[in-house]
Design a protein around this motif. Structure first.
Motif, PDB file in Angstrom:
ATOM      1  N   LEU A   1       0.832  -1.202   0.000  1.00 19.58           N
ATOM      2  CA  LEU A   1       0.000   0.000   0.000  1.00 19.58           C
ATOM      3  C   LEU A   1       0.866   1.251   0.000  1.00 19.58           C
ATOM      4  O   LEU A   1       0.549   2.235  -0.666  1.00 19.58           O
ATOM      5  N   PHE A   2       1.954   1.198   0.751  1.00 20.92           N
ATOM      6  CA  PHE A   2       2.844   2.338   0.871  1.00 20.92           C
ATOM      7  C   PHE A   2       3.380   2.752  -0.499  1.00 20.92           C
ATOM      8  O   PHE A   2       3.450   3.934  -0.826  1.00 20.92           O
ATOM      9  N   SER A   3       3.714   1.768  -1.340  1.00 18.17           N
ATOM     10  CA  SER A   3       4.246   2.148  -2.652  1.00 18.17           C
ATOM     11  C   SER A   3       3.143   2.435  -3.662  1.00 18.17           C
ATOM     12  O   SER A   3       3.265   3.342  -4.479  1.00 18.17           O
ATOM     13  N   VAL A   4       2.025   1.692  -3.599  1.00 26.45           N
ATOM     14  CA  VAL A   4       0.926   1.924  -4.547  1.00 26.45           C
ATOM     15  C   VAL A   4       0.295   3.299  -4.339  1.00 26.45           C
ATOM     16  O   VAL A   4      -0.030   4.009  -5.281  1.00 26.45           O
ATOM     17  N   SER A   5       0.158   3.691  -3.058  1.00 22.18           N
ATOM     18  CA  SER A   5      -0.552   4.926  -2.746  1.00 22.18           C
ATOM     19  C   SER A   5       0.183   6.167  -3.235  1.00 22.18           C
ATOM     20  O   SER A   5      -0.381   7.252  -3.256  1.00 22.18           O
TER      21      SER A   5
ATOM     22  N   VAL B   1      -0.224   4.206  11.567  1.00 24.86           N
ATOM     23  CA  VAL B   1      -0.020   5.473  10.863  1.00 24.86           C
ATOM     24  C   VAL B   1       0.257   5.245   9.376  1.00 24.86           C
ATOM     25  O   VAL B   1      -0.413   5.830   8.513  1.00 24.86           O
ATOM     26  N   ILE B   2       1.226   4.369   9.095  1.00 21.59           N
ATOM     27  CA  ILE B   2       1.597   4.143   7.692  1.00 21.59           C
ATOM     28  C   ILE B   2       0.424   3.565   6.906  1.00 21.59           C
ATOM     29  O   ILE B   2       0.114   4.000   5.798  1.00 21.59           O
ATOM     30  N   LEU B   3      -0.273   2.609   7.513  1.00 21.41           N
ATOM     31  CA  LEU B   3      -1.392   1.964   6.831  1.00 21.41           C
ATOM     32  C   LEU B   3      -2.510   2.971   6.537  1.00 21.41           C
ATOM     33  O   LEU B   3      -3.025   3.044   5.418  1.00 21.41           O
ATOM     34  N   LEU B   4      -2.843   3.765   7.548  1.00 16.78           N
ATOM     35  CA  LEU B   4      -3.945   4.711   7.402  1.00 16.78           C
ATOM     36  C   LEU B   4      -3.646   5.730   6.305  1.00 16.78           C
ATOM     37  O   LEU B   4      -4.459   5.950   5.401  1.00 16.78           O
ATOM     38  N   ILE B   5      -2.468   6.337   6.368  1.00 15.47           N
ATOM     39  CA  ILE B   5      -2.089   7.337   5.369  1.00 15.47           C
ATOM     40  C   ILE B   5      -2.093   6.717   3.978  1.00 15.47           C
ATOM     41  O   ILE B   5      -2.637   7.291   3.020  1.00 15.47           O
ATOM     42  N   SER B   6      -1.535   5.509   3.865  1.00 13.76           N
ATOM     43  CA  SER B   6      -1.461   4.858   2.556  1.00 13.76           C
ATOM     44  C   SER B   6      -2.840   4.563   1.998  1.00 13.76           C
ATOM     45  O   SER B   6      -3.106   4.785   0.818  1.00 13.76           O
ATOM     46  N   ILE B   7      -3.751   4.069   2.856  1.00 14.35           N
ATOM     47  CA  ILE B   7      -5.100   3.753   2.378  1.00 14.35           C
ATOM     48  C   ILE B   7      -5.808   5.022   1.919  1.00 14.35           C
ATOM     49  O   ILE B   7      -6.422   5.059   0.848  1.00 14.35           O
TER      50      ILE B   7
END
Lengths: 170, 184
Positions: free
Chosen positions: A57-61, B7-13
């Motif tokens: 998700l970190f890279s896709v987003s 934090v990382i998951l929420l921001i990324s989503i």
């Protein structure tokens, strides 16, 4: 001559011969060890799933890209070549991803260029921090990992600055 | 870890949803899929390494190794039992030689044993050392450089070594500084 490739075979041979001399049951021992290995993977797997979902998700987003472009001026100031910024950002998350970036840099800039040599030093002096911390603590209930993770990231980052600096001379 | 992950998951989503809402689920499944693939690879890798390691342990090799590293381990980790000491020794030496495959199972065991002794600081230190990567031989990088027909694949040896010694030393120092500070 690539003498590094002989390290592992020699290691395996000496383990077997040493065990043989000491009259250890090699067949049974190996099977017992392999079973332990399987148990390790089973306990690690859920954490792997979590870390990989986060990384993907970190890279896709596009957050990773945003972080990179946000940090670029800062990196420039510290003497880190802009080209290796993606490597520096991605390394704590993904080993295979950063390896892909590394080989990409090699083919783009030539393997003996300053940028590639910097990238090598960065790659060699850092680890996939998030992966390692998830896996190492997978059998432990208490997970207060913020302090060690921050320390690891800070030291790795400073060593990146250091690596880019010494690559100018060495 | 919970905080960082959240934090990382929420921001990324949130950002993925803004760019392309259809991709949120597929990215997560893809990530999970990668972990399954890695898991299968790990099964194979650990079967080999743990097998050999067990033989080495049965024949007393690990004991010898940990005797060699004992002064250092005692100084840094203060483990209370021998088993724990052995696992730390295996972990450190595998990491030094750049063999992550063998380092990980022993790292997991050592962390568990350290925490069982209520030695949480030791476990944190082991993690810091592992994730600042103490590699003497950057085996992966050297072999890739060879594949790319580098003129001097070992050229990277010295800068890599200096950088990794730097990061690990810094990590250990920061650990001991913040340890006292965290307890106050």
């Amino acid at each position: 001559m690539n003498y590094i490739s002989y390290i592992l075979p020699i290691l395996f041979i000496s383990i077997i011969i040493n065990a043989w001399i000491k009259k250890v049951k090699i067949y049974d021992g190996f099977a017992k060890g392999a079973l332990k290995g399987f148990q390790t993977v089973t306990s690690v797997l859920p954490y792997l799933a979590v870390v990989f979902i986060m990384t993907e998700l970190f890279s896709v987003s596009g957050v990773s890209k945003a972080v990179i472009s946000f940090l670029t001026p800062f990196f420039k100031f510290l003497g880190i070549p802009v080209e290796i910024a993606p490597l520096v950002i991605l390394k704590p998350f993904s080993g295979s991803g950063s390896l892909a970036i590394l080989t990409d840099l090699f083919s783009k800039f030539g393997v003996d260029s300053y940028i590639s040599r910097c990238a090598c030093a960065v790659f060699g002096s850092s680890e996939t921090t998030f992966y390692v911390s998830a896996v190492y603590f997978s059998k432990v209930k208490e997970k207060r990992l913020t302090r060690p993770i921050i320390i690891s990231l800070v030291s790795t980052f400073l060593s990146t600055v250091f690596a880019c600096f010494i690559c100018r001379f060495l | 870890m919970n905080l960082i992950f959240t934090v990382i998951l929420l921001i990324s989503i949130i950002f993925t949803a803004i760019i392309n809402p259809n991709e949120v689920l597929s990215a997560m499944t893809e990530g999970a899929g990668k972990s399954v693939t890695l898991g299968i690879n790990l099964l194979a890798i650990y079967a080999v390494w743990s097998g050999f390691l067990q033989i080495a342990e049965d024949s007393g090799l690990c004991e010898k190794l940990s005797k060699l590293l004992r002064p250092l381990i005692k100084l840094l980790f203060k483990p209370k039992n021998k088993d724990c000491e052995n696992q730390i020794a295996i972990n450190l030496s595998a990491n030094l030689l750049g063999m992550g495959g063998i380092a990980t199972p022993s790292g997991i065991d050592a962390t568990k044993l350290l925490c069982d002794e209520r030695n949480y600081d030791g476990a944190c230190l082991l993690l810091i050392i592992a994730s600042t990567s103490i590699q003497i031989l950057p085996t992966t990088v050297v072999s890739i450089r060879q594949n790319f027909n580098s003129l001097s694949p070992f050229d990277i040896f010295l800068p890599s070594l200096l950088a990794t010694v730097f990061s690990t030393t810094l990590g250990i120092t920061l650990h001991f500084i913040t340890k006292k500070w965290a307890k106050k």
